[in-house]
Every structure is written in structure tokens, then in C-alpha cells.
Scaffold this motif. Sequence first.
Motif: not given
Length: 323
Positions: A281-295
Motif C-alpha cells: 500500500g505504500i511500497r513507493t513514494i507515489g503511494e503516499m495518498p494511501n497513508l492518508t486513506a489508511a489514517m
Amino acid sequence: MNSIHANAIVIDGLIISKWDRSVFEDMSKGGLTAANCTVSVWEDFKGTVHNIAQMKSLIRENADLLMLVRNTRDIEQAKLERKTGIILGFQNAHAFEDHLGHIEAFADMGVRVVQLCYNTQNLIGTGCYERDGGLSGYGHEVIAEMNRVGIMVDLSHVGAKTSEEAILASRKPVTYSHCLPAGLKEHPRNKSDEQLRFIAEHGGFIGVTMFPPFLRRGIEATVEDYVEALDYVINLVGEDCVGVGTDHTQGYGQDFFEHLTHDKGRHRRLTNFGTVLNPVGIRTIGEMPNLTAAMLHAGWPTRKIEKVIGGNWLRVFKEVWGA
């Protein structure tokens, strides 16, 4: 990208990726407003100056995506221009050598965050992989000079005793820019509950990493495990002194990790990371929005997300760097 992530100032407290156009494009895709980008680990003064010159050249060549950060106004400007602000940072003060004057020279070049030691002993103190002798007399002078010129003191790979003495010596907030709690996994690089409370109680800052060898479930981890680690630290110290410090190593292969994990980059082996595979879900820097979604999925209110994803870093940088 959800609206919270799109509108927030998003700051990554530590990235040590292989700097090239593809990484910068991924920073843009991930909505990164700014990142502390490593330009020195084992390099000496001359080698580090070369790395800084190279990074500044890359910033110019990729000016459609990047800008250099010298102060927090630059971070705010990067947000307005939809660019990523590059904060020059070191993961070792080895490049200062034995010359206090080099510290101001590096500050003039734009360096804004410096970790005192990388895993082992240097002139300043001791890293986390050997018996800790504490902060040297020179180390006290280094911290005073870093405070004076506005370079943040980083203690992520620093030994417990040296860290404690550095926290007490610094007149400005210091940071563990990329660490994980030992309460979730015992590891020499992870910080105990007592260490996390101590830095917070003394006005310091904690960037939580997702580097897989230090996570509770290692390479089995997901972005939800990363949120769990963030929440663990927040539950200890509160949500105002915690941020993100991913430790992305994008673009590098095994040779790079061999270099990092040998003392001074070439001698005895200090540790073995094994397989380095970032959380699903956050393997790459480009997936950073997934962190906000997980929060969001974990039930975090918007204000908490905005603080941890970047607002807290912005505030503490302002305290250290000045306006």
C-alpha cells in the motif's frame, strides 16, 4: 487522491532514494510538499559538497517538479506551486570532520537537518550498534553551533546515551526523524517507550518510519501496520510531536544496503537488513495518498491527519530554522 491529502502540507522527514527524475515524479504523484533528502552518510567534507552540488543541479534540471528549501516559507511556496521542496539533510555528521566552521558552511549551502552519528562512533558520539560512550566535548560544541546556524539535530541512528545527552544539550528541538517503537518490535534501531517520552518531554520531535526490518510484521507489513506504529507513538507522547519519516530507499539495490550496513561504508558489517520490502500500500513514494486513506480508515479525525502528515513537521522546522 483524497481531498485531505490534496489540501494538506505533506512532509516526509526522511527519504534516502536514488535521486533521479523518476523519483521526483513519484514525489509529485504522492503529493509530497517537502522531504528531508539525504545527501551524506559516510562521505567526507569534499564528497558531501560534491553530493550537494549534484542535488542542486538536479533541482535546476527538474525545476518543473522541485525547489530547494531553505526556510518554512519555501515549503509553503512549494505547496502553492504544486512542487516538492527538497530539504538537504545528512544521516551522519562525519562530513563536519573536526572543523566547527564546516557547520556554518553547510548551513550556507542549504543543509537543514543533520544526524549526529550513523550507527557507529564518530568524533561527536556513538551510534546505536555499539557501546555508547555518550556525547563528546566536541559534540557539545557541534550541537551549540547547529543550534546557532539553524540546522536540526537528528538522533535516529544514534545510541541511547548520546541521544539523551544531545537532547539535554540542545537549546532547540531535536528529532528522531525516522524511528519505530521498541514496544512493537525489539531492535537496536528502535526506541523504547522511555526514550520516546524523554525526547517529547524535552520539546523534541518523532518521525515514525516504515522501514520493514524495524516493523512488527517486517516484510509482511501493510500500510495499516504503519498507521498502527504511528498511533502507538502518538498514544505515548501525543499527536503534536509526531510526523512521518518513511526512509524510502527507492531505486537502490542490494549493493547500496551493503555499503550502508558496513562501518564507514566499507569495513566491518554492523547489521544485515535482509530483504527490504516496504509495506503493501505504500511500497513507493507515489503511494503516499494511501497513508492518508489508511489514517481515515483507522478513524483519525481530519485535524490529526493534517498534523501528522506534515503540519507538525512544518511547525518544528520553524522553531529550529527560524522564520
